[in-house]
Design an enzyme around this catalytic site. Structure first.
Site, PDB file in Angstrom:
ATOM      1  N   GLU A   1      -1.403 -54.968  40.077  1.00 45.49           N
ATOM      2  CA  GLU A   1      -1.437 -56.246  40.783  1.00 45.49           C
ATOM      3  C   GLU A   1      -2.310 -57.264  40.045  1.00 45.49           C
ATOM      4  OE1 GLU A   1       0.287 -57.350  43.174  1.00 45.49           O
ATOM      5  OE2 GLU A   1       1.258 -55.537  43.894  1.00 45.49           O
TER       6      GLU A   1
ATOM      7  N   TYR B   1      -2.330 -62.467  48.908  1.00 44.63           N
ATOM      8  CA  TYR B   1      -1.116 -61.816  48.419  1.00 44.63           C
ATOM      9  C   TYR B   1      -1.424 -60.435  47.834  1.00 44.63           C
ATOM     10  CZ  TYR B   1       2.762 -60.598  45.382  1.00 44.63           C
ATOM     11  OH  TYR B   1       3.774 -59.907  44.759  1.00 44.63           O
TER      12      TYR B   1
ATOM     13  N   ASP C   1       4.503 -65.448  48.185  1.00 48.59           N
ATOM     14  CA  ASP C   1       4.197 -66.246  46.996  1.00 48.59           C
ATOM     15  C   ASP C   1       5.265 -67.335  46.905  1.00 48.59           C
ATOM     16  OD1 ASP C   1       6.471 -64.979  46.068  1.00 48.59           O
ATOM     17  OD2 ASP C   1       5.519 -64.011  44.359  1.00 48.59           O
TER      18      ASP C   1
END
Length: 232
Positions: free
Chosen positions: A57, A140, A158
């Site tokens: 991520e 996120y 997003d």
């Protein structure tokens, strides 16, 4: 009026909100079927190792998956555990990631690893509030980790996901999509009862392959018959 009340009023009175409520199940069904054939395969999608997912991520921030792939593999070979990363220097990690650019990623990764070692017993936290305390982790990233590493019902948002919801349901988000409460609420309402991690990945891949910012592939879109963007 608080934000929850405002959102409730929006979805009750706004025509887009009414359309949204009546079309969620069809929306989920169509995209789930699309995902069975078109979901992309990356190694960080095939693990429940919270550390590996956390690394992915962080590397994926502002960088596409195909570019990240070789660096992800090399990174985990060099730093296979959180303690290995915590013991590394920022300069060393920065040198490894230099071709990706954005040196701040190396700093944040090392800082986060050290914080996790000292304050979280070397483990990735399982709450959004705790994850948001880590360097470089926003809403996120935190929610993506919760869904994929810990199978929690956490939606993601997003610009790509926002585009799908705005176009199909006729919603209008704020200028900064990732901070828009109406769009966040929409993604939460649309969550399936199970396999939330897979659902999130479907949205990401659908936004990258079909519902693109420029030249969307509407002719082959499974949502085209009910899409507000295409039909209005």
């Amino acid at each position: 009026m608080n934000s929850e009340a405002q959102l409730a009023e929006y979805f009750q009175r706004n025509p887009a909100g009414i359309r949204f409520a009546g079309r969620v199940q069809w929306f989920r069904r169509q995209l789930t079927a699309w995902g069975k054939v078109n979901l992309r395969d990356f190694p960080w999608r095939n693990t429940r190792d919270a550390y590996a997912i956390f690394v992915a991520e962080c590397l994926l921030q502002k960088t596409d998956a195909a570019t990240v792939l070789p660096f992800y593999k090399t990174f985990l070979e060099r730093y296979p555990t959180l303690s290995d990363l915590a013991a590394a220097s920022v300069a060393e990690v920065g040198e490894l990631l230099q071709p990706l650019g954005l040196f701040f990623r190396a700093e944040r990764l090392v800082e986060a690893a050290k914080l996790l070692q000292t304050q979280y017993d070397g483990k990735i936290p399982q709450t959004e509030a705790e994850l948001l305390k880590l360097p470089g982790v926003g809403k996120y990233t935190a929610r993506s980790l919760l869904a994929h590493a810990f199978a929690q019902p956490a939606s993601i948002l997003d610009t790509n996901v926002a585009r799908i919801f705005e176009r199909f349901f006729g919603l209008q988000g704020d200028r900064v999509k990732s901070r828009c409460p109406i769009l966040w609420k929409a993604t939460e309402i649309a969550l399936p009862a199970s396999n939330v991690s897979r659902w999130n990945l479907i949205l990401l891949d659908f936004g990258a392959a079909v519902c693109t910012a420029r030249n969307p592939r509407c002719g082959e879109c499974p949502l085209r018959s009910r899409c507000q963007f295409l039909n209005h």
